[in-house]
Design a protein around this motif. Structure first.
Motif, mmCIF file in Angstrom:
data_model
loop_
_atom_site.group_PDB
_atom_site.id
_atom_site.type_symbol
_atom_site.label_atom_id
_atom_site.label_comp_id
_atom_site.label_asym_id
_atom_site.label_seq_id
_atom_site.Cartn_x
_atom_site.Cartn_y
_atom_site.Cartn_z
ATOM 1 N N ASN A 121 53.376 20.085 14.955
ATOM 2 C CA ASN A 121 53.327 21.534 14.795
ATOM 3 C C ASN A 121 54.137 21.931 13.564
ATOM 4 O OD1 ASN A 121 52.092 22.030 17.555
ATOM 5 N ND2 ASN A 121 53.982 20.958 18.100
ATOM 6 N N VAL A 122 53.505 22.675 12.667
ATOM 7 C CA VAL A 122 54.153 23.065 11.416
ATOM 8 C C VAL A 122 54.045 24.574 11.249
ATOM 9 C CG1 VAL A 122 54.120 22.834 8.893
ATOM 10 C CG2 VAL A 122 53.601 20.841 10.331
ATOM 11 N N ILE A 123 55.181 25.200 10.899
ATOM 12 C CA ILE A 123 55.198 26.615 10.549
ATOM 13 C C ILE A 123 55.622 26.698 9.090
ATOM 14 C CG2 ILE A 123 56.185 28.886 11.004
ATOM 15 C CD1 ILE A 123 56.720 27.999 13.880
ATOM 16 N N LEU A 124 54.742 27.239 8.262
ATOM 17 C CA LEU A 124 54.982 27.362 6.826
ATOM 18 C C LEU A 124 55.255 28.831 6.522
ATOM 19 C CD1 LEU A 124 54.941 25.873 4.090
ATOM 20 C CD2 LEU A 124 52.462 26.122 4.080
ATOM 21 N N VAL A 125 56.496 29.148 6.096
ATOM 22 C CA VAL A 125 56.927 30.535 5.915
ATOM 23 C C VAL A 125 57.379 30.776 4.483
ATOM 24 C CG1 VAL A 125 58.559 32.321 6.668
ATOM 25 C CG2 VAL A 125 57.766 30.610 8.300
ATOM 26 N N ASP A 126 56.883 31.864 3.878
ATOM 27 C CA ASP A 126 57.397 32.300 2.589
ATOM 28 C C ASP A 126 58.647 33.144 2.853
ATOM 29 O OD1 ASP A 126 57.708 34.361 0.340
ATOM 30 O OD2 ASP A 126 56.375 32.869 -0.544
ATOM 31 N N VAL A 127 59.787 32.689 2.367
ATOM 32 C CA VAL A 127 61.076 33.331 2.631
ATOM 33 C C VAL A 127 61.128 34.753 2.062
ATOM 34 C CG1 VAL A 127 63.535 33.210 2.011
ATOM 35 C CG2 VAL A 127 62.349 31.171 2.858
ATOM 36 N N SER A 128 60.599 34.961 0.871
ATOM 37 C CA SER A 128 60.633 36.296 0.261
ATOM 38 C C SER A 128 59.818 37.292 1.079
ATOM 39 C CB SER A 128 60.112 36.250 -1.177
ATOM 40 O OG SER A 128 60.973 35.486 -1.976
ATOM 41 N N PHE A 129 58.691 36.832 1.594
ATOM 42 C CA PHE A 129 57.881 37.704 2.458
ATOM 43 C C PHE A 129 58.659 38.104 3.706
ATOM 44 C CE2 PHE A 129 55.370 37.921 6.340
ATOM 45 C CZ PHE A 129 54.685 39.109 6.104
ATOM 46 N N LEU A 130 59.270 37.125 4.349
ATOM 47 C CA LEU A 130 60.014 37.401 5.577
ATOM 48 C C LEU A 130 61.141 38.389 5.296
ATOM 49 C CD1 LEU A 130 60.559 36.903 8.569
ATOM 50 C CD2 LEU A 130 61.875 34.875 7.915
ATOM 51 N N ASP A 131 61.888 38.166 4.216
ATOM 52 C CA ASP A 131 62.999 39.047 3.879
ATOM 53 C C ASP A 131 62.522 40.477 3.596
ATOM 54 O OD1 ASP A 131 65.712 39.736 3.226
ATOM 55 O OD2 ASP A 131 65.130 39.647 1.119
ATOM 56 N N TRP A 150 62.564 34.494 16.760
ATOM 57 C CA TRP A 150 61.333 34.934 16.097
ATOM 58 C C TRP A 150 60.339 33.781 15.977
ATOM 59 C CZ3 TRP A 150 59.658 33.731 10.870
ATOM 60 C CH2 TRP A 150 58.398 34.292 10.581
ATOM 61 N N LEU A 151 60.826 32.621 15.576
ATOM 62 C CA LEU A 151 59.935 31.463 15.435
ATOM 63 C C LEU A 151 59.338 31.060 16.780
ATOM 64 C CD1 LEU A 151 62.034 29.483 12.834
ATOM 65 C CD2 LEU A 151 59.754 30.461 12.442
ATOM 66 N N LEU A 208 48.947 24.417 12.717
ATOM 67 C CA LEU A 208 49.550 24.859 11.454
ATOM 68 C C LEU A 208 49.587 26.380 11.436
ATOM 69 C CD1 LEU A 208 50.595 24.403 8.546
ATOM 70 C CD2 LEU A 208 48.192 24.310 7.810
ATOM 71 N N ALA A 209 50.804 26.943 11.455
ATOM 72 C CA ALA A 209 50.977 28.398 11.380
ATOM 73 C C ALA A 209 51.383 28.760 9.958
ATOM 74 C CB ALA A 209 52.048 28.851 12.366
ATOM 75 N N LEU A 210 50.650 29.688 9.368
ATOM 76 C CA LEU A 210 50.876 30.092 7.981
ATOM 77 C C LEU A 210 51.395 31.523 7.913
ATOM 78 C CD1 LEU A 210 47.501 28.746 6.550
ATOM 79 C CD2 LEU A 210 49.742 27.631 6.364
ATOM 80 N N VAL A 211 52.518 31.719 7.197
ATOM 81 C CA VAL A 211 53.072 33.052 6.979
ATOM 82 C C VAL A 211 53.326 33.198 5.482
ATOM 83 C CG1 VAL A 211 54.836 34.726 7.673
ATOM 84 C CG2 VAL A 211 54.209 32.876 9.238
ATOM 85 N N PRO A 212 52.269 33.523 4.698
ATOM 86 C CA PRO A 212 52.426 33.651 3.244
ATOM 87 C C PRO A 212 52.965 35.024 2.844
ATOM 88 C CG PRO A 212 50.164 34.027 3.827
ATOM 89 C CD PRO A 212 50.885 33.704 5.112
#
Length: 196
Positions: free
Chosen positions: A6-16, A42-43, A128-132
């Protein structure tokens, strides 16, 4: 690169940016100060939205960021260096954090898409969870997903990808889509009826 199931791919700038906007706008609207985001909580909600259930899951969290970003000021824990290589356990399983910087290499969007391709090509990855960063490069991610998962032989793989976004895509994407706002609102203590 070795991936977990299981992979969560997160863009840090988007989250912030998103958490900052939600805390500012909704905090004012609701008349209260909203807390910082508990990152593991949250994750966990995000992973539940992606279809994981309680158990002994191994969840790899890849935090993609530009060289100038060193922290998530609206999250706890916040320091990306301290998060790198650390793991924490929740009822869903173990979350293992890795920060991946685009400094001196490609743009964050290219790095995000490269990591997405590697995970899609990996036989190990089952979810695969994507958070671009939607505002800056979601169109690129959606286009790549259509290229990769739109092919006949890849159709059954589309179910293992969950694309989290702010608004519904304008053009259909061959994978599961969901709103990132549900998990963020929940962890910020915002009730569904408060959003009406």
């Amino acid at each position: 690169m070795k991936f977990s199931k299981n992979v969560i791919l997160v863009d840090v700038s988007f989250l912030d940016e998103t958490v900052s906007d939600i805390k500012s706008f909704l905090g004012e609207r609701l008349g209260r100060t909203l807390p910082d985001v508990d990152l593991p909580a949250w994750l966990s909600y995000l992973a539940l939205d992606a279809g994981l259930r309680e158990g002994d899951n191994e969840i790899q969290v890849l935090l993609v960021h530009g060289g100038e970003v060193s922290a998530l000021p609206h999250c706890r824990p916040a320091d990306l260096k301290e998060l790198d290589g650390v793991a924490c356990r929740t009822p869903l399983g173990e979350f293992a954090f890795s920060r991946v910087s685009s400094a001196g290499m490609a743009a964050s969007s290219d790095l995000f898409i490269d990591l997405m391709h590697l995970a899609l090509d990996s036989a190990e990855v089952e979810c695969l969870a994507l958070v671009p960063f939607h505002r800056l490069y979601a169109g690129k991610v959606e286009e790549e997903l259509r290229k990769c998962l739109g092919k006949q032989e890849k159709q059954k793989e589309a179910g293992r990808v969950v694309y989290f976004m702010m608004a519904a895509p304008q053009v259909p994407i061959p994978c599961v889509t969901d709103s990132v706002l549900y998990s963020l609102s929940h962890v910020l203590g915002i009730k569904p009826e408060e959003l009406e």
